[in-house]
Enzyme design. Structure first.
Site, PDB file in Angstrom:
ATOM      1  N   HIS A   1       2.194  -9.072  18.906  1.00  0.00           N
ATOM      2  CA  HIS A   1       0.943  -9.353  18.934  1.00  0.00           C
ATOM      3  C   HIS A   1       0.305 -10.252  19.817  1.00  0.00           C
ATOM      4  CE1 HIS A   1      -3.355  -9.314  17.619  1.00  0.00           C
ATOM      5  NE2 HIS A   1      -3.179  -8.248  16.816  1.00  0.00           N
TER       6      HIS A   1
ATOM      7  N   GLU B   1       5.751   0.707   6.429  1.00  0.00           N
ATOM      8  CA  GLU B   1       6.186   0.047   7.629  1.00  0.00           C
ATOM      9  C   GLU B   1       7.906  -0.156   7.667  1.00  0.00           C
ATOM     10  OE1 GLU B   1       4.530  -3.849   8.547  1.00  0.00           O
ATOM     11  OE2 GLU B   1       6.050  -4.243  10.071  1.00  0.00           O
TER      12      GLU B   1
ATOM     13  N   LEU C   1       0.768  -1.262   0.003  1.00  0.00           N
ATOM     14  CA  LEU C   1      -0.126   0.051  -0.076  1.00  0.00           C
ATOM     15  C   LEU C   1       0.830   1.312   0.035  1.00  0.00           C
ATOM     16  CD1 LEU C   1      -3.061  -0.693   2.340  1.00  0.00           C
ATOM     17  CD2 LEU C   1      -3.028  -0.068  -0.231  1.00  0.00           C
TER      18      LEU C   1
ATOM     19  N   ARG D   1     -11.173  -9.251  19.596  1.00  0.00           N
ATOM     20  CA  ARG D   1     -10.958  -8.719  21.049  1.00  0.00           C
ATOM     21  C   ARG D   1     -12.103  -7.098  21.102  1.00  0.00           C
ATOM     22  NH1 ARG D   1      -6.066  -7.215  22.433  1.00  0.00           N
ATOM     23  NH2 ARG D   1      -5.361  -7.829  20.326  1.00  0.00           N
TER      24      ARG D   1
ATOM     25  N   SER E   1      -1.268   1.593  11.352  1.00  0.00           N
ATOM     26  CA  SER E   1      -0.621   1.118  10.258  1.00  0.00           C
ATOM     27  C   SER E   1      -1.002   1.172   9.086  1.00  0.00           C
ATOM     28  CB  SER E   1       0.213  -0.142  10.745  1.00  0.00           C
ATOM     29  OG  SER E   1       0.761  -0.745   9.659  1.00  0.00           O
TER      30      SER E   1
ATOM     31  N   GLY F   1      -8.161  -6.288  10.175  1.00  0.00           N
ATOM     32  CA  GLY F   1      -9.062  -5.454  10.971  1.00  0.00           C
ATOM     33  C   GLY F   1      -9.339  -3.958  10.426  1.00  0.00           C
ATOM     34  N   GLY F   2      -8.431  -3.151   9.871  1.00  0.00           N
ATOM     35  CA  GLY F   2      -8.936  -1.954   9.499  1.00  0.00           C
ATOM     36  C   GLY F   2      -8.088  -0.835   9.537  1.00  0.00           C
TER      37      GLY F   2
ATOM     38  N   SER G   1       1.266  -8.571  -1.563  1.00  0.00           N
ATOM     39  CA  SER G   1       2.068  -7.657  -0.689  1.00  0.00           C
ATOM     40  C   SER G   1       1.217  -7.880   0.730  1.00  0.00           C
ATOM     41  CB  SER G   1       2.112  -6.293  -0.964  1.00  0.00           C
ATOM     42  OG  SER G   1       2.575  -6.102  -2.046  1.00  0.00           O
ATOM     43  N   HIS G   2       2.010  -7.888   1.867  1.00  0.00           N
ATOM     44  CA  HIS G   2       1.453  -8.273   3.060  1.00  0.00           C
ATOM     45  C   HIS G   2       0.384  -7.282   3.464  1.00  0.00           C
ATOM     46  CE1 HIS G   2       1.239 -10.829   6.309  1.00  0.00           C
ATOM     47  NE2 HIS G   2       1.773  -9.716   7.086  1.00  0.00           N
TER      48      HIS G   2
HETATM   49  C1  FAD Z   1      -1.372 -10.224   9.548  1.00  0.00           C
HETATM   50  C2  FAD Z   1      -1.399  -8.693   9.747  1.00  0.00           C
HETATM   51  C3  FAD Z   1      -2.351  -8.247   9.859  1.00  0.00           C
HETATM   52  C4  FAD Z   1      -2.423  -6.748   9.952  1.00  0.00           C
HETATM   53  N1  FAD Z   1      -3.590  -6.158  10.190  1.00  0.00           N
HETATM   54  C5  FAD Z   1      -3.492  -4.697  10.404  1.00  0.00           C
HETATM   55  C6  FAD Z   1      -4.643  -4.029  10.399  1.00  0.00           C
HETATM   56  O1  FAD Z   1      -5.841  -4.560  10.723  1.00  0.00           O
HETATM   57  N2  FAD Z   1      -4.499  -2.487  10.692  1.00  0.00           N
HETATM   58  C7  FAD Z   1      -3.492  -1.710  10.388  1.00  0.00           C
HETATM   59  O2  FAD Z   1      -3.421  -0.798  10.616  1.00  0.00           O
HETATM   60  N3  FAD Z   1      -2.214  -2.543  10.254  1.00  0.00           N
HETATM   61  C8  FAD Z   1      -2.250  -3.981  10.244  1.00  0.00           C
HETATM   62  N4  FAD Z   1      -1.072  -4.813   9.944  1.00  0.00           N
HETATM   63  C9  FAD Z   1       0.061  -3.938   9.832  1.00  0.00           C
HETATM   64  C10 FAD Z   1       0.030  -3.654   8.337  1.00  0.00           C
HETATM   65  O3  FAD Z   1      -0.639  -4.218   7.455  1.00  0.00           O
HETATM   66  C11 FAD Z   1       1.459  -3.319   7.592  1.00  0.00           C
HETATM   67  O4  FAD Z   1       2.197  -2.459   8.406  1.00  0.00           O
HETATM   68  C12 FAD Z   1       1.273  -2.697   6.255  1.00  0.00           C
HETATM   69  O5  FAD Z   1       0.343  -2.992   5.338  1.00  0.00           O
HETATM   70  C13 FAD Z   1       2.732  -2.466   5.532  1.00  0.00           C
HETATM   71  O6  FAD Z   1       2.602  -2.070   4.347  1.00  0.00           O
HETATM   72  P1  FAD Z   1       3.653  -1.556   3.458  1.00  0.00           P
HETATM   73  O7  FAD Z   1       2.947  -1.163   2.307  1.00  0.00           O
HETATM   74  O8  FAD Z   1       4.492  -0.701   4.183  1.00  0.00           O
HETATM   75  O9  FAD Z   1       4.530  -3.104   3.188  1.00  0.00           O
HETATM   76  P2  FAD Z   1       3.905  -4.324   2.265  1.00  0.00           P
HETATM   77  O10 FAD Z   1       2.498  -4.259   2.085  1.00  0.00           O
HETATM   78  O11 FAD Z   1       4.632  -5.412   3.321  1.00  0.00           O
HETATM   79  O12 FAD Z   1       4.698  -4.243   1.254  1.00  0.00           O
HETATM   80  C14 FAD Z   1       6.050  -4.415   1.050  1.00  0.00           C
HETATM   81  C15 FAD Z   1       6.361  -4.579  -0.460  1.00  0.00           C
HETATM   82  O13 FAD Z   1       7.560  -4.609  -0.754  1.00  0.00           O
HETATM   83  C16 FAD Z   1       7.997  -5.702  -1.629  1.00  0.00           C
HETATM   84  N5  FAD Z   1       9.499  -5.773  -1.266  1.00  0.00           N
HETATM   85  C17 FAD Z   1       9.843  -6.372  -0.181  1.00  0.00           C
HETATM   86  N6  FAD Z   1      11.300  -6.409  -0.307  1.00  0.00           N
HETATM   87  C18 FAD Z   1      11.610  -6.110  -1.531  1.00  0.00           C
HETATM   88  C19 FAD Z   1      12.754  -6.032  -2.209  1.00  0.00           C
HETATM   89  N7  FAD Z   1      14.014  -6.362  -1.758  1.00  0.00           N
HETATM   90  N8  FAD Z   1      12.815  -5.629  -3.660  1.00  0.00           N
HETATM   91  C20 FAD Z   1      11.645  -5.295  -3.866  1.00  0.00           C
HETATM   92  N9  FAD Z   1      10.631  -5.378  -3.674  1.00  0.00           N
HETATM   93  C21 FAD Z   1      10.410  -5.639  -2.224  1.00  0.00           C
HETATM   94  C22 FAD Z   1       7.114  -6.749  -1.344  1.00  0.00           C
HETATM   95  O14 FAD Z   1       7.011  -7.746  -2.514  1.00  0.00           O
HETATM   96  C23 FAD Z   1       5.840  -5.806  -1.175  1.00  0.00           C
HETATM   97  O15 FAD Z   1       5.123  -5.598  -2.550  1.00  0.00           O
HETATM   98  C24 FAD Z   1      -1.342  -5.995   9.983  1.00  0.00           C
HETATM   99  C25 FAD Z   1       0.108  -6.661   9.797  1.00  0.00           C
HETATM  100  C26 FAD Z   1      -0.018  -8.235   9.724  1.00  0.00           C
HETATM  101  C27 FAD Z   1       1.378  -9.171   9.617  1.00  0.00           C
END
Ligand code: FAD
Ligand code: SF4
Ligand code: SF4
Ligand code: FES
Lengths: 617, 245
Positions: free
Chosen positions: A257, A394, A15, A273, A410, A49-50, A42-43
């Site tokens: 968590h 993140e 995102l 919860r 987050s 949750g939201g 992606s993660h």
């Molecule tokens: C199970 C779970 C549930 C969650 N629920 C919530 C929630 O309900 N509410 C909330 O606010 N937060 C929640 N979080 C936290 C939140 O989802 C994450 O912090 C957030 O989505 C991170 O987004 P991001 O875009 O920073 O990274 P990510 O979505 O992790 O994206 C990382 C991207 O980087 C790419 N990448 C990684 N390394 C490399 C590399 N070396 N070269 C090229 N590409 C690479 C990956 O392919 C991916 O596309 C949750 C986390 C988990 C683990």
């Protein structure tokens, strides 16, 4: 060698990455996004949750506003956050949620009339107003004063990720999957792009760009027990950190968590919860209400994780083949609620545990979950140390989370920060010209090719990649988990120094050809151990307890000596990190005070200093 | 109690000079609560570090790990070994391009699908950051989300006879994607616009309606209903086209 040029290279298409990309592409800049997996995997899409934004549309969110959200965020961070950043975030979150609605997110909406909700297992009634019908609604989440977590059933991350990726497709942004950045191209001052390994062919490629943004998510996979996807392995942090000039901010700040399922550590949402699920011990008795009478199960995650660990230490844990755990009880929420609002939880129980949460208890334990630690940036998302390098999401320590991130803050951060930082990148790109020094580029590629050749030929040694990685993971679980103390941390640092040595002597067993995974793991192993060492050394040095960083031997939060942020540098050729410190925040809108939960005493900072830094808004 | 599992796994690494497609046998002792995620990782870490397969979330939410397990496309991470016989055959998904061993290229396939279905909200409205959000009925929001749950695992595509025969066939996931926008009031495309995308043999009229797609969908998406819904809607649109209405 394939070479690509763009105005902006975004490493990571979660995102945060895609939101940054969209902002720049909308202004006409040429953007390339890279991702290990197709963007939607992606993660971010795992978040159920939201996301928090003070819209105040629903009955229990009435009267909510950006100031209250700001306050919750600062308290949640245990005064470890940058308050300027927290303010930017809280003020922009509502706009960003509405923008997502405009782009296509099917947010759940206010339905007028009477309905029921559970809190601490008890049933309550609420009435939604006619006049708010159809506006974006919200649910309750841990650590917040109002209901402000916007959601789409149980798949918020998935829905928002789909919409963002659609938006990228609409704007014609090149999102390349199966591409892994393995080093930055830089001359010590300016970042010019990255060397990338294609995960289809195994070949190296070069991406040159005026600006580069690292949005690679968290690095939970360096822990053995984590809720994170297998690709959350610190790749982005590693390539920034190994430049020697970029620090990792607050490495000791890692969130655990309370509810990872046993044994696979898959997360069941805080929504359980929030909607009224309870935690039970071996006697199937509630305990959170004893330790935290007011918030009980809804206290912030570090607090809940700690009490769970404490309660298990009191002999109240449930013994199992995988170690001790506790129970999560959502039986009383009923079939309808579980099969709609908590469907994902229902599926997880069914697929991975073979149980029915309507009738059975869910085995849970605290698990690594989120990295507040990250690539240190300023409030514009510009990374310390290298011009043209940015970071968001993140992966970054933009630092609105300080020492503890609130649930729902987050996912919201990814889009808010992505929007703001994307805008700052646009400002940077406007009128910016650069030159790519060919010697720097070819040197960077040569270095990576050499590393690969050495790993394949076993020239450095024959240490096994997976065995060394397991040593790292176990050391962190032992020394840097929910509770920390001096002797354990010292031991952890010593162990990790040995692991670092080994990580430099790794050799492949397989051929390393093509989409080979062993090679990918080997390439980032040493960097992962370095991250581990940053966590352990940072934690050993910080002789206080703040947020998720909990020192048994220093239980007080010490504002007098530790109201600061750790910056962990790794100078070239070094065997340990070089720790520096900086002020937490340029000013206080909310001077340090009690978090309101989690107990513990506070050693106060000098009053006049705090007053001098406090501003009125 | 503990079984010895016998895995027959498809091996072929197109990037390796001497590699030829073949099946390879592995033996692994089964442990409690073992999933194919656990099993495959153990095989890679303990027996053959060169083994190629995809996992990401390992929790059944990202769609990375679809493969053909004993003849049926499904998500490996949420397949428990205790639900399988002690002989387990693993093949990569058909239809998609092979990357190596059990890994296929779903990413490129789906990206092309976004382009051909124009998978985004088509609207002339401009976002106003100062205004309140536009209202939406909660039921409608939930209906959209129901269809948006697709994780692009590719199971439906690889189970589909039409998709195996013609590579220009859009497939159930794409038709479901269209349906998602059809029910969304924010998308201002008309039936005629949709007809141009799917009112042909590559789209809704190529589908043989045997519904292998719905049977294998790990998210239980109502693919059958959507296909029927679109076929009726497009049938009407086709008639309107013919009579120039
Ligand atoms: C199970 C779970 C549930 C969650 N629920 C919530 C929630 O309900 N509410 C909330 O606010 N937060 C929640 N979080 C936290 C939140 O989802 C994450 O912090 C957030 O989505 C991170 O987004 P991001 O875009 O920073 O990274 P990510 O979505 O992790 O994206 C990382 C991207 O980087 C790419 N990448 C990684 N390394 C490399 C590399 N070396 N070269 C090229 N590409 C690479 C990956 O392919 C991916 O596309 C949750 C986390 C988990 C683990
Ligand atoms: S019903 Fe149509 S889309 Fe589904 S498998 Fe059969 S031919 Fe393919
Ligand atoms: S419709 Fe179902 S089977 Fe097809 S790609 Fe989506 S989730 Fe997978
Ligand atoms: S790994 Fe994500 S669905 Fe299986």
């Amino acid at each position: 060698m394939q070479t690509y040029y763009s105005d902006l290279l975004v490493i990571g298409a979660g995102l945060a990455g895609e939101r940054v990309a969209v902002e720049s592409a909308q202004k006409g800049f040429d953007v390339i996004c890279l991702s290990i997996v197709p963007a939607r995997r992606s993660h971010s899409s795992a978040a159920q949750g939201g996301m928090q934004a003070a819209l105040g549309n629903c009955a229990k969110g009435e009267g909510d506003n950006c100031d209250i959200h700001f306050g919750d965020t600062v308290r949640g961070s245990d005064w470890g956050c940058d308050q300027e950043v927290a303010r930017l975030f809280a003020d922009n979150a509502p706009i960003e949620m509405r923008r997502l609605a405009h782009w296509g997110v099917p947010w759940n909406r206010v339905v007028p009339g009477k309905s029921f909700y559970f809190k601490g297992g008890e049933k309550f009634e609420k009435v939604e107003k006619e006049e708010n019908e159809g506006l974006i609604t919200a649910r309750s989440f841990g650590g917040t004063a109002k209901w402000r977590t916007c959601y789409t059933s149980d798949g918020t991350g998935h829905a928002v990720m789909c919409t963002m990726d659609n938006r990228c497709a609409e704007l014609g942004i090149n999102v390349f999957d199966r591409k892994e950045a393995i080093s930055l191209i830089h001359d010590g001052d300016t970042c010019m792009g990255a060397v990338v390994r294609c995960l289809r062919t195994g070949e190296l490629e070069v991406y040159l760009s005026k600006a580069t943004a690292i949005c690679t998510g968290g690095f939970g996979r360096i822990y053995k027990a984590t809720t994170n996807a297998v690709i959350c392995d610190g790749g982005g942090h590693i390539i920034a950190h190994e430049t020697g000039v970029v620090p990792i901010g607050n490495p000791e700040s890692i969130q655990f968590h309370p509810t990872g399922i046993v044994p696979t550590d898959i997360l069941v949402t805080e929504g359980c919860r929030g909607d009224g699920g309870t935690l039970l011990d071996v006697n199937e008795e509630r305990f959170m209400n004893i330790y935290e009478p007011e918030k009980a199960e809804l206290a912030s995650r570090d607090v809940v994780s700690r009490w769970m660990t404490h309660h298990m230490r009191q002999g109240k844990g449930v013994k199992s083949a995988y170690g001790e755990h506790l129970w999560l009880d959502i039986r009383h929420l009923g079939d309808k609620h579980i099969s709609t609002k908590l469907r994902e939880v229902d599926e997880i129980c069914h697929h991975f545990l073979g149980i029915d949460p309507r009738k059975q208890l869910i085995p849970v334990r605290p698990t690594q979950h989120y990295t507040m630690a990250g690539i240190r940036t300023n409030k514009d998302g510009a990374v310390y140390g290298l011009k043209g390098l940015f970071s968001a999401g993140e992966a970054a320590c933009w630092d609105m989370h300080g020492f503890n991130r609130l649930g729902g803050n987050s996912l919201a951060e990814t889009v808010v920060a992505g929007g703001i930082i994307g805008g700052k990148i646009v400002e940077f790109l406007e009128g910016y010209e650069t030159r790519f020094k060919t010697s720097v580029v070819s040197e960077a590629v040569k270095k990576q090719q050499e590393r690969i050749d050495n790993l394949i030929s076993g020239r450095n040694g024959t240490e096994n990649v997976y065995a060394v990685r397991a040593e790292l993971q176990e050391a962190l679980m032992k020394g840097c988990f929910v509770f920390r103390n001096g002797p354990d941390l010292e031991e952890c640092v010593e162990t990790l120094k040995g692991v670092l040595e080994k990580s430099r002597k790794v050799g492949l067993v397989s051929s390393g050809a093509g989409a080979n995974f062993e090679l990918g793991s080997a390439l980032k192993l040493e960097g992962q151990v370095r991250l581990g060492l940053c966590i352990a050394t940072g934690a050993l040095n910080r002789t206080e307890s703040r947020g998720s960083h909990n020192r048994e031997d220093f239980p007080a939060r010490n504002d007098r000596d530790w109201l600061n942020r750790t910056l962990a540098y790794w100078p070239e050729g070094a065997d340990e990190p070089d720790l520096k410190y900086e002020e937490t925040t340029p000013y206080f809108e909310l001077p340090p005070g009690d978090r309101g939960y989690g107990g513990g005493s506070i050693i106060e900072a000098d009053k006049t200093e705090i007053e001098a830094k406090t501003i009125k808004r | 109690m503990s079984r010895n599992l016998e895995f027959e796994i498809f091996r072929y690494n197109p990037q390796e000079k001497d590699s030829v497609p073949h099946m390879q046998k592995f033996i692994l002792d089964e442990t409690v609560n073992m999933t194919l995620f656990i099993a495959l990782n153990r095989l890679r870490e303990e027996q053959d570090p060169g083994l190629i397969f995809d996992f990401c979330c390992r929790a059944g939410i990202c769609g990375a790990c679809a493969m053909v397990v004993n003849g049926r496309p499904r998500l490996a991470c949420q397949t428990k070994t205790k639900d399988l016989p002690d002989k387990i055959t693993l093949l990569p998904l058909p239809v998609f391009k092979l990357i190596g061993d059990l890994s296929v290229d779903t990413g490129v396939w789906f990206r092309e699908m976004y382009q051909s279905t124009e998978s985004w909200i088509h609207t002339k409205k401009v976002f106003d950051p100062k205004a309140q959000e536009e209202r939406m009925d909660n039921d409608v929001a939930e209906q959209i989300y129901e269809l948006e749950r697709c994780i692009e695992c590719g199971c439906c595509v690889s189970a589909c006879g039409t998709a195996r025969m013609r590579d220009d066939f859009l497939g159930a996931a794409a038709l479901n994607r269209i349906a998602r926008f059809v029910v969304d009031p924010r998308d201002q495309r008309s039936d005629k616009d949709y007809f141009e995308i799917i009112g042909n043999d590559e789209g809704i009229f190529g589908c043989m309606g045997l519904l292998a797609c719905e049977d294998v969908c790990p998210k239980n998406l109502p693919l059958q209903n959507q296909l029927g819904f679109l076929r009726r809607k497009m049938g009407i649109t086709a008639i309107k086209e013919i009579f120039g209405k």
